[in-house]
Design a protein around this motif. Structure first.
Motif: not given
Length: 300
Positions: A21-46
């Motif tokens: 679920d990798v994505a770059v999205r606008a930051a909520d608290e800082d107008e114009g800024a962006e943040r990186f989001h994603g999962y590095a690991a998932k539980f119980n995924s064999r």
């Protein structure tokens, strides 16, 4: 089922884009800024590490595996595990790592003053970053045997469940899956040395003979080997196995020596006594094996 507690070499696991679920999205608290989001690991995924039907195993991460390390550690967010490309860090307040019901989500600030951060954003949008990964040390894991159905009938496989880790870093990666068998083999080797079970190594060495070299890196205590080989439960937490040399027999002299032979002493040496050349030769052998599999060097 056995629960082992050890710390050996750093391991890495990867998560493809479809689940990271990798994505770059606008930051909520800082107008114009962006943040990186994603999962590095998932539980119980064999996940299959190597070939589970022959020389590998299945692996899954238990919920809570990151709880302690997130409280005590200072992980970094990197690009392709390269420490030169530090995007953010927990202690700097630019990286937020937490556990949720699904796994280990990553929420990172993106500083536009860093040229490689701008590259990262562009590569995410262009689809060049195709997954996430994390580097870690296993502190506690649990091994069990299961029977699964295959096209050739029922087969027994081993499952490694990671219960606790020490997290080093999380990374956005361009190769979220193993690209060659050697990478998988190194991962299997690291887990087997961490496990310290000679019987488990021997079973896999039937298919990958080079894994038999790992027998020189694990505990050689016959009682411990017997207990692990029969699957008997451990009575408590195990300490990290020393990288033990198993070279010449006790009292056996080396063929290579820089000193001339001397007349036999009146009293014979103790059976366990070895020459300096013996020790040096075995130490060199251990360093070679450690380098081959990316394992910690033996203690002198």
């Amino acid at each position: 089922m056995r629960t082992l507690t050890r710390t050996t070499t750093e391991e890495r696991r990867r998560l493809p884009l479809s689940t990271a679920d990798v994505a770059v999205r606008a930051a909520d608290e800082d107008e114009g800024a962006e943040r990186f989001h994603g999962y590095a690991a998932k539980f119980n995924s064999r996940t299959a590490i190597g070939n589970p039907l022959r020389w590998g195993f299945y692996e899954e991460i238990a919920p809570g595996a990151f709880t302690k390390t997130l409280q005590e550690g200072d992980a970094r967010f990197l690009v392709d595990h390269d420490s030169y490309y530090v995007v953010s860090r927990v202690s700097a307040g630019s990286l937020a790592l937490t556990e949720d019901a699904m796994g280990l989500p990553v929420d990172s600030a993106l500083d536009p003053a860093l040229s490689y951060v701008n590259d990262l954003k562009a590569n995410v949008r262009n689809g060049n970053i195709t997954g996430m990964s994390f580097g870690f040390y296993v502190l506690k894991d649990q091994w069990s045997t299961e029977t699964i159905d295959t096209s050739e009938g029922p087969a027994e496989v081993e499952v490694r469940r990671i219960l606790e880790v020490r997290l080093i870093e999380v990374s956005a990666v361009t190769f979220p899956a193993y690209e060659d068998t050697e990478a998988e083999l190194a991962s299997v080797a690291s887990a087997l040395v961490q496990r310290g079970d000679q019987a488990a190594i021997e079973r896999r060495a039937r298919w990958r003979p080079e894994l038999r070299d790992l027998l020189q890196l694990v505990d050689t205590d016959p009682a411990a080997s017997s207990s692990r080989g029969t699957g008997a439960p451990d009575t408590g937490a195990s300490t990290a196995p020393e990288m033990t040399a198993v070279g010449s027999e006790p009292g056996e002299s080396t063929r290579e020596t820089n000193t001339p032979e001397t007349p036999a002493a009146p009293a014979a040496p103790e059976p366990a006594e070895t020459t300096r050349a013996d020790r040096d030769a075995r130490a060199l052998r251990m360093k070679g094996l450690a380098a081959r599999y990316g394992l910690p060097a033996a203690r002198s």
